[in-house]
Design a protein around this motif. Structure first.
Motif: not given
Length: 480
Positions: A393-397
C-alpha cells in the motif's frame, strides 16, 4: 567554595526570567487583560476580641480590594467568607454572590464576633461546610482550584496542624496571613508548600493592604492572545493562562498546533477500511460510524475535491460504497449510518490487499493523479499476516493512517501507518475516546506542481509576448 562566574550568570538569568513574568503580569493587570483561572476561594477571617473594630474594618477593605482584582462569576472565580472567633460563622457562601459588586457589598456588612480564637475549628468548618457542594463549591477537578486565605493575629486556642494537613490533602491550597503578635509557627503549620509563597506577615492591620497586589497577581492569569504572547499563525483563542491556535476558513491547522495550511483542499481520494469483527460489539460499532462522520465533516467533499469510499471487513471483505458515489456530506454521512455490522473474524491483511488491488482502482471510482489516503480502523490483532499488504500500500504511494482501539496491537498499527508513524497511527483503550482521535487526525494533502503544466504556462507566456511584439511592430509601421 567561591561561586563561579557562570553560577552568577545563571542566577541573573533566572532573576531576569522571573522579572519578565512579573512585568508581564503587572502589564496585563494594568491593561485590564487579567483573568483568573476557575477557582473557589474562601477567606477565613479571625475576628476574635484581640482584633479591634477599626482593625476589622481594615481587614474588610483588604478583602474587598483583593476581590476587586478577581474575575468573579459562576464559571470563573467564586468567593466565600468564613468569620471565626470561639465559634464559626459562614458569612458569604460560594453560591451566594455572582457579581463583584454584590460580593463586596456583603463583605462590608460583616461584623466581628469578638470572642476567642478557634482557628483549627474554622479550618474544619471550611472543609465540611464552606467548600461543600451545598454551599456552592464545584466538584473536585484538575481545572478548578480550591484556595483558603486565613487572616489571624494571635495564637490559636486549639490545634491547627492535623486539620490543616487534612485540608491540604483534600486539595485545598492554604495561604496564611499573620498580623502583629501572631504565632509564626502556627502560620507555617497551616500553610501549603512552598512556605515562602504561602506565609505572609504584616506588623499591623493598618498595613495589611500592602498584600493586596500580591494576592491579585497570584490569581491573575493574563490573556495571552490579547497581550500578543503567543505564536499562532492566524487565529488565537484564549483560555485562562493558556491559549490554542485555530485557522481561518479554508485552512487546516498543522501538526505543530500553530501553523495553517490550505493543502487539505486539494483533490483527495479517501477510503475507510473498517474492522467489523465480533469483538467490536454492536454498541461500539455505532460509535465507529459516528467517528467516521466526524472525519468526513472535516473534508471538503465535492465532485472536484474529496471523494470518500467505505470498506468493511471481518472474516471477509465487503465494499459498502466506492469512491465518488456520494459527492456531498449529507448523502455520504447517511450512507455511513446505514452500514450494517458484519461480526465474525479479523482478517486485516486480506482487507489491506483489497484496498490496494480494488478500492483505489479506476473501476472503483479512483481518479488518476489524485492523492490516495487509506484510513484503517481495527480493535484487535489480525488473524492473518499484514506485512506484505501494508508494505505494498505504501509502495503504491498511498498515505496510510492506522487507528486502533482496545486490543489492537500497536506494532501492527505502526506497520500499516505511513512515515512518520507518530503522525499516522493512533491508539486509545476506550471506544468512547475515539472522538479525540477524530480531532487529532489531520488529512493534509498538497498537490505537487505538475511540470507539464508549468512548461505549458511558460510556452503560453512566450506566445503572448511574441504576439504583443508583433502587434507593436505593426502599430509602429502603420503610424510611420
Amino acid at each position: 567554595m567561591t561561586p563561579t562566574p557562570s553560577f552568577f550568570l545563571l542566577l541573573l538569568g533566572l532573576i531576569g526570567a522571573q522579572a519578565t513574568v512579573d512585568l508581564r503580569t503587572a502589564a496585563a493587570m494594568a491593561a485590564g487583560l487579567c483573568k483568573t483561572r476557575p477557582t473557589d476561594i474562601v477567606f477565613i477571617v479571625d475576628s476574635s476580641r484581640s482584633v479591634r473594630p477599626s482593625e476589622f474594618e481594615q481587614v474588610k477593605v483588604f478583602l474587598a480590594k483583593v476581590i476587586e482584582g478577581l474575575d468573579v462569576g459562576p464559571n470563573a472565580t467564586r468567593v466565600g467568607v468564613v468569620n471565626y472567633a470561639s465559634r464559626v460563622k459562614n458569612e458569604v457562601s460560594l453560591k451566594t454572590h455572582r457579581t463583584k459588586a454584590g460580593l463586596i457589598k456583603a463583605v462590608t456588612k460583616i461584623e466581628p464576633l469578638s470572642t476567642g480564637t478557634m482557628t483549627g475549628l474554622s479550618i474544619q468548618f471550611a472543609m465540611n461546610v464552606a467548600f461543600s457542594e451545598a454551599e456552592g463549591a464545584r466538584v473536585k477537578s484538575p481545572d478548578i482550584s480550591k484556595v483558603a486565605i486565613i487572616v489571624t493575629d494571635g495564637r490559636p486556642q486549639d490545634s491547627v496542624k492535623d486539620v490543616a494537613q487534612r485540608a491540604r490533602d483534600a486539595g485545598i491550597e492554604i495561604f496564611a496571613i499573620g498580623v502583629g503578635r501572631v504565632d509564626m509557627s502556627t502560620l507555617k503549620q497551616m500553610a501549603s508548600d512552598p512556605l515562602d509563597d504561602h506565609v505572609d506577615y504584616v506588623e499591623s492591620y493598618s498595613v495589611i493592604e500592602k498584600l493586596t497586589k500580591k494576592f491579585q497577581e497570584a490569581f491573575c492569569v493574563s490573556d495571552l492572545c490579547a497581550t500578543g504572547d503567543h505564536d499562532c499563525e492566524q487565529v488565537c483563542i484564549s483560555s485562562p493562562g493558556s491559549y490554542k491556535c485555530a485557522c481561518k476558513d479554508g485552512f487546516t491547522l498543522m501538526d505543530n498546533g500553530r501553523s495553517c495550511s490550505a493543502c487539505s483542499n486539494a483533490a483527495t481520494d479517501v477510503v475507510f477500511l473498517i474492522d467489523g469483527s465480533k469483538s467490536v460489539r454492536p454498541e461500539n460499532f455505532e460509535l465507529v460510524k459516528k467517528w467516521i462522520n466526524q472525519i468526513v465533516d472535516k473534508l471538503d467533499v465535492s465532485d472536484s475535491k474529496a471523494h470518500v469510499g467505505l470498506v468493511q471487513y471481518s472474516s471477509s471483505v465487503r465494499q459498502e460504497f466506492p469512491l465518488g458515489r456520494y459527492n456531498n456530506k449529507k448523502d455520504l454521512k447517511e450512507a455511513v449510518k446505514k452500514m450494517a455490522y458484519m461480526e465474525r473474524g479479523t482478517m486485516t491483511g486480506q482487507a489491506l490487499r483489497y484496498l490496494t488491488d480494488n478500492s483505489f482502482g479506476a473501476g472503483q471510482g479512483a481518479r488518476p493523479g489524485v492523492a490516495k489516503v487509506g484510513i484503517v480502523f481495527t480493535d484487535g490483532r489480525s488473524q492473518d499476516y499484514i506485512g506484505e499488504a501494508a508494505k505494498k500500500a505504501k509502495e503504491h504511494g498511498f498515505k496510510m493512517y492506522a487507528v486502533g482501539v482496545g486490543n489492537a496491537v500497536e506494532n501492527e498499527l505502526k506497520e500499516i501507518a505511513s512515515e512518520p508513524t507518530g503522525e499516522h497511527y493512533f491508539y486509545t483503550a476506550d471506544f468512547k475516546a475515539m472522538t479525540q482521535i477524530a480531532k487529532k487526525l489531520q488529512i493534509n494533502i498538497c498537490q505537487e506542481d505538475d511540470p507539464c503544466e508549468c512548461d505549458s504556462l511558460v510556452k503560453f507566456q512566450k506566445k503572448v509576448e511574441q504576439a504583443l511584439q508583433a502587434l507593436t511592430k505593426k502599430y509602429i509601421l502603420y503610424n510611420g
